[in-house]
Design a protein around this motif. Structure first.
Motif, PDB file in Angstrom:
ATOM      1  N   PRO A 321       0.795  -1.226   0.000  1.00 39.68           N
ATOM      2  CA  PRO A 321       0.000   0.000   0.000  1.00 39.68           C
ATOM      3  C   PRO A 321       0.826   1.274   0.000  1.00 39.68           C
ATOM      4  N   THR A 322       1.995   1.270   0.647  1.00 38.83           N
ATOM      5  CA  THR A 322       2.844   2.467   0.621  1.00 38.83           C
ATOM      6  C   THR A 322       3.382   2.716  -0.778  1.00 38.83           C
ATOM      7  N   TYR A 323       3.762   1.661  -1.461  1.00 38.69           N
ATOM      8  CA  TYR A 323       4.204   1.740  -2.857  1.00 38.69           C
ATOM      9  C   TYR A 323       3.096   2.340  -3.725  1.00 38.69           C
ATOM     10  N   ASP A 324       1.871   1.868  -3.538  1.00 34.73           N
ATOM     11  CA  ASP A 324       0.746   2.403  -4.303  1.00 34.73           C
ATOM     12  C   ASP A 324       0.500   3.877  -4.004  1.00 34.73           C
ATOM     13  N   ILE A 325       0.706   4.274  -2.754  1.00 32.63           N
ATOM     14  CA  ILE A 325       0.509   5.675  -2.391  1.00 32.63           C
ATOM     15  C   ILE A 325       1.391   6.585  -3.234  1.00 32.63           C
ATOM     16  N   ALA A 326       2.669   6.248  -3.378  1.00 31.37           N
ATOM     17  CA  ALA A 326       3.576   7.069  -4.187  1.00 31.37           C
ATOM     18  C   ALA A 326       3.141   7.073  -5.655  1.00 31.37           C
ATOM     19  N   MET A 327       2.689   5.928  -6.155  1.00 27.05           N
ATOM     20  CA  MET A 327       2.229   5.844  -7.542  1.00 27.05           C
ATOM     21  C   MET A 327       1.011   6.729  -7.778  1.00 27.05           C
ATOM     22  N   VAL A 328       0.052   6.679  -6.867  1.00 24.44           N
ATOM     23  CA  VAL A 328      -1.157   7.484  -7.012  1.00 24.44           C
ATOM     24  C   VAL A 328      -0.839   8.970  -6.866  1.00 24.44           C
ATOM     25  N   MET A 329       0.077   9.305  -5.965  1.00 22.21           N
ATOM     26  CA  MET A 329       0.512  10.704  -5.863  1.00 22.21           C
ATOM     27  C   MET A 329       1.013  11.207  -7.211  1.00 22.21           C
ATOM     28  N   ALA A 330       1.852  10.400  -7.872  1.00 20.30           N
ATOM     29  CA  ALA A 330       2.425  10.814  -9.156  1.00 20.30           C
ATOM     30  C   ALA A 330       1.339  11.020 -10.204  1.00 20.30           C
ATOM     31  N   LEU A 331       0.399  10.091 -10.297  1.00 20.38           N
ATOM     32  CA  LEU A 331      -0.679  10.221 -11.275  1.00 20.38           C
ATOM     33  C   LEU A 331      -1.536  11.454 -10.991  1.00 20.38           C
ATOM     34  N   ALA A 332      -1.831  11.703  -9.706  1.00 15.04           N
ATOM     35  CA  ALA A 332      -2.640  12.864  -9.344  1.00 15.04           C
ATOM     36  C   ALA A 332      -1.903  14.167  -9.624  1.00 15.04           C
ATOM     37  N   ILE A 333      -0.603  14.179  -9.390  1.00 13.26           N
ATOM     38  CA  ILE A 333       0.194  15.382  -9.683  1.00 13.26           C
ATOM     39  C   ILE A 333       0.190  15.665 -11.183  1.00 13.26           C
ATOM     40  N   GLU A 334       0.355  14.609 -11.978  1.00 13.59           N
ATOM     41  CA  GLU A 334       0.338  14.785 -13.447  1.00 13.59           C
ATOM     42  C   GLU A 334      -1.007  15.359 -13.900  1.00 13.59           C
ATOM     43  N   ARG A 335      -2.091  14.823 -13.375  1.00 10.16           N
ATOM     44  CA  ARG A 335      -3.408  15.334 -13.761  1.00 10.16           C
ATOM     45  C   ARG A 335      -3.630  16.752 -13.244  1.00 10.16           C
ATOM     46  N   ALA A 336      -3.220  17.023 -12.009  1.00  3.25           N
ATOM     47  CA  ALA A 336      -3.391  18.362 -11.448  1.00  3.25           C
ATOM     48  C   ALA A 336      -2.664  19.410 -12.286  1.00  3.25           C
ATOM     49  N   GLY A 337      -1.464  19.056 -12.756  1.00  2.70           N
ATOM     50  CA  GLY A 337      -0.731  19.977 -13.613  1.00  2.70           C
ATOM     51  C   GLY A 337      -1.452  20.226 -14.921  1.00  2.70           C
ATOM     52  N   LEU A 338      -2.042  19.175 -15.482  1.00  4.22           N
ATOM     53  CA  LEU A 338      -2.741  19.299 -16.762  1.00  4.22           C
ATOM     54  C   LEU A 338      -3.982  20.177 -16.632  1.00  4.22           C
ATOM     55  N   VAL A 339      -4.865  19.863 -15.683  1.00  2.21           N
ATOM     56  CA  VAL A 339      -6.149  20.567 -15.604  1.00  2.21           C
ATOM     57  C   VAL A 339      -5.993  21.986 -15.074  1.00  2.21           C
ATOM     58  N   ASN A 340      -4.897  22.263 -14.382  1.00  7.76           N
ATOM     59  CA  ASN A 340      -4.669  23.615 -13.862  1.00  7.76           C
ATOM     60  C   ASN A 340      -3.621  24.382 -14.651  1.00  7.76           C
ATOM     61  N   ASN A 341      -3.129  23.756 -15.747  1.00  5.80           N
ATOM     62  CA  ASN A 341      -2.118  24.388 -16.596  1.00  5.80           C
ATOM     63  C   ASN A 341      -0.941  24.888 -15.750  1.00  5.80           C
ATOM     64  N   SER A 342      -0.420  23.968 -14.923  1.00 11.58           N
ATOM     65  CA  SER A 342       0.645  24.341 -13.996  1.00 11.58           C
ATOM     66  C   SER A 342       1.721  23.267 -13.973  1.00 11.58           C
ATOM     67  N   LYS A 343       2.968  23.691 -13.954  1.00 11.17           N
ATOM     68  CA  LYS A 343       4.075  22.759 -13.768  1.00 11.17           C
ATOM     69  C   LYS A 343       4.400  22.545 -12.291  1.00 11.17           C
ATOM     70  N   SER A 344       3.713  23.310 -11.437  1.00 12.21           N
ATOM     71  CA  SER A 344       3.937  23.180  -9.990  1.00 12.21           C
ATOM     72  C   SER A 344       2.595  23.249  -9.279  1.00 12.21           C
ATOM     73  N   PRO A 345       1.753  22.217  -9.421  1.00 11.83           N
ATOM     74  CA  PRO A 345       0.434  22.259  -8.791  1.00 11.83           C
ATOM     75  C   PRO A 345       0.524  22.285  -7.270  1.00 11.83           C
ATOM     76  N   THR A 346      -0.480  22.885  -6.658  1.00  8.91           N
ATOM     77  CA  THR A 346      -0.533  22.970  -5.202  1.00  8.91           C
ATOM     78  C   THR A 346      -1.079  21.671  -4.608  1.00  8.91           C
TER      79      THR A 346
END
Length: 430
Positions: A321-346
């Motif tokens: 589950p800890t491994y999955d947490i890091a994976m999901v963080m990465a996917l969410a960061i990628e999407r957050a950057g896309l939908v907010n047009n940001s290279k550094s999402p909050t």
């Protein structure tokens, strides 16, 4: 130098040495540690995430995921800088977590319910999501968290009936519950085990509370336990090594009561290593925990192979589950950057993308093909992450739903090992 600072410096050094491509520095043994080690770990040119764990094995799983993500190209065209620390107690976890939040991480992994709840006010102030692999307190389902707390793991609401079932099917009918005072995990465990065991036909005859942090000298508390004449004792002591010490000090009582172990001890190697003489446990020990990925899951097998290749040892409980947490963080960061047009999402942008990458609908993606998964997100596609732990979703309060693996652990006293051959797949919510 005070104790907290010296511990923090030691933990920072450990993280720098243990990093497997997910974070850390390039110094050698002659390079002095910086005055503010956590701030020095932040990379302004990278995407910074962090873990405040309670075991080296979960730290290693977090770093392994970050390495694989970076090997696949990172996130938002940047390196994923994973800062992974191990806190030895709640105060140290609070100090580490606060500094990481102040330093600007956009997502944080925190172990155990008490530590998550302690850090929640700071996470709320900073707007940073907390993802946890080992927090089972029901309080996390109801606390006012501004949708910032997510589990990849089960609540005691779902785990405790399985424990009760293990005890009942072993022929046990009279239970005592042993917990730490002031511990959110223990309080939830005690309140849920009693009705679950009673529903099956059993009886909880006493609850005994041990001061939090007491490491030995349990005789007076064990006398209370055995005076109640149980045939099963639920050991809800939080720390695995201290939990084992309780069993060690129980040997002079020569009781045939079975020790019943929740996920903090069942299947745990630290617990096993700290048992002085398992062969003298007349009643034996069994338990259950939803802490290991489903054996038949191809993503779990891929994670296991990668973990062994990287570290030369088997992954322990809570690592998938800890491994999955890091994976999901990465996917969410990628999407957050896309939908907010940001290279550094909050952090709040990341929070708002977590369910979009974890839950259906969307194309099923897995950790062994994380590069392809990130490419789909970057292209604006909906994805549904199925991890090393299980193919699960998050409900409205950040608890998991789906088909979840529960492993039944039995202590083989002769071999000093866990028999973990049996798994139960249980659909949540019940």
């Amino acid at each position: 130098m005070n104790t907290a600072t010296s511990r923090l410096l030691a933990a920072a050094a450990l993280s720098l040495l243990a990093s497997c491509g997910g974070g850390g520095g390039n110094g050698d043994a002659t390079t002095p540690l910086p005055a503010n080690p956590i701030k020095a770990m932040i990379d302004p040119n990278a995407i910074n995430i962090a873990s405040v764990g309670w075991r080296t094995s979960t730290r290693d799983a977090f770093l392994l995921a970050a390495k694989q993500i970076n090997d696949a190209g990172g996130v938002l065209g940047k390196r994923l800088n994973a800062i992974a620390l191990v806190a030895r107690d709640n105060a140290e976890a609070q100090d580490m977590g606060q500094q990481l939040l102040d330093a600007g991480v956009v997502a944080l992994n925190v172990s155990t319910s008490t530590r998550v709840l302690n850090l929640l006010p700071q996470a709320l102030a900073k707007g940073v999501p907390i993802l946890t692999e080992s927090s089972s307190s029901p309080t996390l389902s109801t606390v006012a968290d501004n949708d910032l707390v997510y589990r990849i793991g089960v609540s005691d609401v779902d785990a405790t009936p399985v424990l009760a079932k293990v005890a009942w099917e072993a022929g046990k009918r009279r239970a005592v519950v042993l917990i730490n005072a002031g511990d959110a995990f223990g309080a939830g465990l005690a309140s849920l085990f009693t009705p679950a065991f009673q529903k099956l036909g059993g009886q909880v005859v006493a609850t005994v509370t041990i001061p939090f942090g007491l490491k030995n000298g349990f005789a007076s508390y064990l006398k209370q336990v055995y005076d109640a004449k149980p045939d099963v004792i639920l050991n809800g002591i939080l720390a695995a090594d201290i939990s084992a010490n309780v069993l060690n000090e129980s040997l002079p009582f020569q009781s045939g009561a079975m020790w019943l172990l929740p996920g903090t001890a069942a299947g745990n190697q630290t617990f096993l290593d700290n048992l002085a003489d398992p062969g003298k446990l007349i009643g034996g020990a069994s338990g259950s925990a939803a802490t290991i990925g489903a054996y038949g899951n191809s993503s779990y097998q891929s994670f296991r192979a990668g973990y062994i290749a990287q570290y030369g040892s088997e992954p322990q409980d809570f690592t998938a589950p800890t491994y999955d947490i890091a994976m999901v963080m990465a996917l969410a960061i990628e999407r957050a950057g896309l939908v907010n047009n940001s290279k550094s999402p909050t952090g709040l942008m990341v929070r708002d993308s977590l369910r979009f990458v974890m839950n259906a609908p969307g194309e099923k993606v897995r950790p062994e093909t994380i590069g392809a998964a990130l490419a789909l997100v970057k292209a604006g596609k909906d994805v549904d992450y199925a991890g090393a732990y299980a193919d699960i979703d998050w409900d409205g309060v950040g608890d998991i739903v789906g088909q979840v693996p529960f492993t039944v652990f039995r202590l083989d006293t002769a071999a000093r090992s866990w028999d973990a051959s049996q798994q139960l797949i249980i659909g949540l919510p019940r």
